[in-house]
Write a protein that holds these residues in place. Structure first.
Motif, mmCIF file in Angstrom:
data_model
loop_
_atom_site.group_PDB
_atom_site.id
_atom_site.type_symbol
_atom_site.label_atom_id
_atom_site.label_comp_id
_atom_site.label_asym_id
_atom_site.label_seq_id
_atom_site.Cartn_x
_atom_site.Cartn_y
_atom_site.Cartn_z
ATOM 1 N N ILE A 94 -7.772 19.208 -9.809
ATOM 2 C CA ILE A 94 -8.414 19.398 -11.105
ATOM 3 C C ILE A 94 -9.879 18.987 -10.970
ATOM 4 O O ILE A 94 -10.249 18.314 -10.004
ATOM 5 N N PHE A 95 -10.697 19.412 -11.937
ATOM 6 C CA PHE A 95 -12.128 19.160 -11.838
ATOM 7 C C PHE A 95 -12.644 18.391 -13.045
ATOM 8 O O PHE A 95 -12.117 18.517 -14.155
ATOM 9 N N SER A 96 -13.700 17.639 -12.801
ATOM 10 C CA SER A 96 -14.430 16.965 -13.878
ATOM 11 C C SER A 96 -15.261 17.988 -14.635
ATOM 12 O O SER A 96 -15.285 19.182 -14.301
ATOM 13 N N ASN A 97 -15.966 17.508 -15.651
ATOM 14 C CA ASN A 97 -16.994 18.329 -16.275
ATOM 15 C C ASN A 97 -18.068 18.652 -15.232
ATOM 16 O O ASN A 97 -18.230 17.912 -14.255
ATOM 17 N N PRO A 98 -18.841 19.726 -15.405
ATOM 18 C CA PRO A 98 -19.879 20.059 -14.421
ATOM 19 C C PRO A 98 -20.930 18.955 -14.308
ATOM 20 O O PRO A 98 -21.344 18.388 -15.309
ATOM 21 N N PHE A 99 -21.347 18.670 -13.073
ATOM 22 C CA PHE A 99 -22.462 17.736 -12.890
ATOM 23 C C PHE A 99 -23.729 18.458 -12.443
ATOM 24 O O PHE A 99 -24.816 17.880 -12.461
ATOM 25 N N TYR A 100 -23.595 19.758 -12.064
ATOM 26 C CA TYR A 100 -24.777 20.520 -11.672
ATOM 27 C C TYR A 100 -24.480 22.010 -11.787
ATOM 28 O O TYR A 100 -23.348 22.442 -11.562
ATOM 29 N N GLU A 101 -25.509 22.771 -12.155
ATOM 30 C CA GLU A 101 -25.361 24.223 -12.266
ATOM 31 C C GLU A 101 -26.459 24.909 -11.462
ATOM 32 O O GLU A 101 -27.642 24.600 -11.605
ATOM 33 N N THR A 102 -26.060 25.835 -10.621
ATOM 34 C CA THR A 102 -26.991 26.587 -9.795
ATOM 35 C C THR A 102 -26.619 28.059 -9.874
ATOM 36 O O THR A 102 -25.924 28.491 -10.792
ATOM 37 N N GLY A 103 -27.096 28.860 -8.930
ATOM 38 C CA GLY A 103 -26.790 30.276 -8.908
ATOM 39 C C GLY A 103 -26.903 30.806 -7.492
ATOM 40 O O GLY A 103 -27.315 30.096 -6.570
ATOM 41 N N ILE A 104 -26.564 32.074 -7.309
ATOM 42 C CA ILE A 104 -26.533 32.666 -5.969
ATOM 43 C C ILE A 104 -27.900 33.257 -5.619
ATOM 44 O O ILE A 104 -28.496 34.000 -6.396
ATOM 45 N N THR A 137 -14.471 32.500 -1.291
ATOM 46 C CA THR A 137 -15.416 31.644 -2.006
ATOM 47 C C THR A 137 -15.837 32.333 -3.299
ATOM 48 O O THR A 137 -15.724 33.558 -3.434
ATOM 49 N N THR A 138 -16.331 31.537 -4.250
ATOM 50 C CA THR A 138 -16.816 32.135 -5.498
ATOM 51 C C THR A 138 -18.022 33.030 -5.238
ATOM 52 O O THR A 138 -18.223 34.026 -5.930
ATOM 53 N N THR A 139 -18.841 32.691 -4.234
ATOM 54 C CA THR A 139 -19.978 33.535 -3.879
ATOM 55 C C THR A 139 -19.509 34.926 -3.480
ATOM 56 O O THR A 139 -20.036 35.950 -3.958
ATOM 57 N N TYR A 140 -18.533 34.986 -2.615
ATOM 58 C CA TYR A 140 -18.005 36.278 -2.160
ATOM 59 C C TYR A 140 -17.434 37.072 -3.333
ATOM 60 O O TYR A 140 -17.758 38.256 -3.516
ATOM 61 N N ARG A 141 -16.619 36.439 -4.144
ATOM 62 C CA ARG A 141 -15.973 37.155 -5.255
ATOM 63 C C ARG A 141 -16.995 37.646 -6.276
ATOM 64 O O ARG A 141 -16.923 38.781 -6.752
ATOM 65 N N ASN A 142 -17.959 36.807 -6.613
ATOM 66 C CA ASN A 142 -18.927 37.187 -7.641
ATOM 67 C C ASN A 142 -19.833 38.328 -7.187
ATOM 68 O O ASN A 142 -20.125 39.249 -7.969
ATOM 69 N N LEU A 143 -20.284 38.307 -5.945
ATOM 70 C CA LEU A 143 -21.146 39.383 -5.455
ATOM 71 C C LEU A 143 -20.371 40.689 -5.285
ATOM 72 O O LEU A 143 -20.897 41.777 -5.548
ATOM 73 N N LYS A 144 -19.145 40.586 -4.849
ATOM 74 C CA LYS A 144 -18.316 41.784 -4.705
ATOM 75 C C LYS A 144 -18.135 42.471 -6.050
ATOM 76 O O LYS A 144 -18.180 43.713 -6.138
ATOM 77 N N ASN A 145 -17.958 41.695 -7.100
ATOM 78 C CA ASN A 145 -17.766 42.260 -8.444
ATOM 79 C C ASN A 145 -19.036 42.887 -9.004
ATOM 80 O O ASN A 145 -18.976 43.655 -9.967
ATOM 81 N N GLN A 146 -20.206 42.578 -8.417
ATOM 82 C CA GLN A 146 -21.487 43.078 -8.921
ATOM 83 C C GLN A 146 -22.042 44.251 -8.106
ATOM 84 O O GLN A 146 -23.189 44.654 -8.302
ATOM 85 N N GLY A 147 -21.244 44.794 -7.205
ATOM 86 C CA GLY A 147 -21.640 46.011 -6.509
ATOM 87 C C GLY A 147 -22.476 45.825 -5.259
ATOM 88 O O GLY A 147 -23.039 46.804 -4.748
ATOM 89 N N ASP A 164 -34.351 31.832 -10.483
ATOM 90 C CA ASP A 164 -34.074 33.267 -10.491
ATOM 91 C C ASP A 164 -32.979 33.521 -9.466
ATOM 92 O O ASP A 164 -33.116 33.125 -8.300
ATOM 93 N N TYR A 165 -31.918 34.183 -9.890
ATOM 94 C CA TYR A 165 -30.776 34.404 -9.012
ATOM 95 C C TYR A 165 -30.469 35.894 -8.936
ATOM 96 O O TYR A 165 -30.899 36.677 -9.785
ATOM 97 N N VAL A 166 -29.694 36.300 -7.922
ATOM 98 C CA VAL A 166 -29.410 37.729 -7.747
ATOM 99 C C VAL A 166 -28.405 38.239 -8.774
ATOM 100 O O VAL A 166 -28.361 39.428 -9.055
ATOM 101 N N ILE A 167 -27.591 37.358 -9.333
ATOM 102 C CA ILE A 167 -26.702 37.704 -10.437
ATOM 103 C C ILE A 167 -26.773 36.580 -11.466
ATOM 104 O O ILE A 167 -27.186 35.463 -11.163
ATOM 105 N N GLU A 168 -26.357 36.876 -12.689
ATOM 106 C CA GLU A 168 -26.468 35.903 -13.775
ATOM 107 C C GLU A 168 -25.313 34.905 -13.808
ATOM 108 O O GLU A 168 -25.405 33.888 -14.489
ATOM 109 N N THR A 169 -24.225 35.176 -13.092
ATOM 110 C CA THR A 169 -23.065 34.287 -13.114
ATOM 111 C C THR A 169 -23.423 32.934 -12.504
ATOM 112 O O THR A 169 -23.821 32.863 -11.330
ATOM 113 N N PRO A 170 -23.297 31.833 -13.254
ATOM 114 C CA PRO A 170 -23.676 30.523 -12.709
ATOM 115 C C PRO A 170 -22.608 29.941 -11.797
ATOM 116 O O PRO A 170 -21.424 30.310 -11.879
ATOM 117 N N GLU A 171 -23.024 29.070 -10.920
ATOM 118 C CA GLU A 171 -22.114 28.278 -10.093
ATOM 119 C C GLU A 171 -22.171 26.843 -10.610
ATOM 120 O O GLU A 171 -23.206 26.193 -10.523
#
Length: 331
Positions: free
Chosen positions: A128-138, A175-185, A244-251
């Motif tokens: 399980i995870f805590s609340n987010p401690f940091y937000e970034t992007g790809i 990884t979430t990076t792989y899944r998110n970029l694959k979904n964005q074409g 500025d990130y290549v997609i808007e989905t945050p990590e």
């Protein structure tokens, strides 16, 4: 005689107040609360980003970093539940090696209670995870020669479209990076490990390495932690502007907590405690350092703030000492 008795009563009253304050302050600061937490909490530290987690394998200690401050603050918070609880650190020791060395294995086999590092919050069995401690992007790490040839003179959204059409994107599988970029074409290429993905980028033209922005910044500032020949001076992070990130989905990164076996009995209590710790001023300072690091800015180290409860206890004790001195000065 009457004056003597009156002064004696004052002295007795002041001493009584002093004793009451000492007892109260001790109770507030170190009260024992019913808990299922063990006497030792072990934090596994990921070391792929030194500013988040920096573990010295020679001395087997964690050096100054987000995880170090987090562990110190967590031990302070846990001491208010049970003064005997100790927090120690261990090395996760699986960076860049892929599926043969599962990232959360220490949480699942019972050797770690918590894992601190660049772990994106997502459903994981036994975790399980805590609340987010940091937000970034790809972002993408691209060879400078490829960037200069294809992207330097192009602006706006056309740059992202060109990357989608002209570049292959290397990413570690599962990884979430792989899944998110694959979904964005994007023309995403799957690799079994970060080492394998980065090796492909080194050896082939027009292939970019995808990763969280703060991770890529670490590779360019500190070097790559895996076992490959990587020259950080040959690469650039794209897009170049901070945030500025290549997609808007945050990590979103969270503290991972073991929720399996015996540890599931106290995982929720530990999660609630961690969430309180992440809201303390010292951890807010650490989050600001992480953002500055990702942006390429320099920052200065500062001492972690004391918890309000400890300040409260210190204040009470000071008043108690003053009252004691006043009592004994009454003649």
């Amino acid at each position: 005689m009457f004056s003597y008795l009156r002064k004696t009563k004052v002295k007795v009253a002041l001493i009584a107040i002093t004793l009451y304050i000492c007892i109260t302050s001790t109770t507030v600061a170190f009260s024992q609360t019913p808990t299922q937490l063990p006497n030792r909490i072990t934090i596994g530290v990921r070391t792929n980003i030194p500013v988040i987690g920096k573990y010295n394998k020679d001395t087997k200690t964690v050096e100054e970093s987000f995880c170090y401050t987090f562990g110190q603050q967590l031990e302070r918070e846990l001491s208010q539940i049970n003064v005997g609880i100790i927090v120690d650190f261990d090395d996760v020791n699986n960076e860049g090696k892929g599926g043969e060395f599962p990232r959360f294995q220490g949480l699942r086999n019972g050797s770690h209670d918590i894992q601190c590092g660049s772990n994106s919050i997502s459903p994981r069995p036994g975790v399980i995870f805590s609340n987010p401690f940091y937000e970034t992007g790809i972002k993408l790490m691209i060879k400078k020669e490829d960037f200069n040839q294809y992207l330097k003179k192009i602006s706006g959204n056309n740059r992202i479209d060109l990357v989608k059409n002209e570049f292959k994107i290397a990413a570690e599988e599962n990884t979430t990076t792989y899944r998110n970029l694959k979904n964005q074409g994007f023309n995403i290429q799957r690799y079994p490990s970060k080492d394998a993905a980065l090796n492909a980028v080194i050896s082939q033209p027009r292939i970019a390495f995808a990763g969280d922005a703060i991770i890529l910044r670490s590779y360019l500032k500190e070097g790559y932690p895996g076992e490959i020949d990587f020259n950080q001076n040959d690469y650039i992070i794209f897009p170049e502007r901070s945030r500025d990130y290549v997609i808007e989905t945050p990590e979103k990164y969270g503290i991972a907590i073991s929720d399996t076996g015996e540890k599931s009995k106290y995982s929720q209590e530990l999660k609630n405690t961690i969430n309180r710790v992440l809201e303390t001023p010292s951890l807010e300072q650490e989050r600001a350092k992480l953002q500055n690091y990702e942006d390429g800015a320099k920052f200065s180290q500062s001492s972690p703030a004391r918890t309000p409860v400890l300040l409260f206890a210190i204040g009470f004790s000071a008043v108690a000492i003053i009252l004691t001195l006043v009592a004994y000065r009454i003649k």
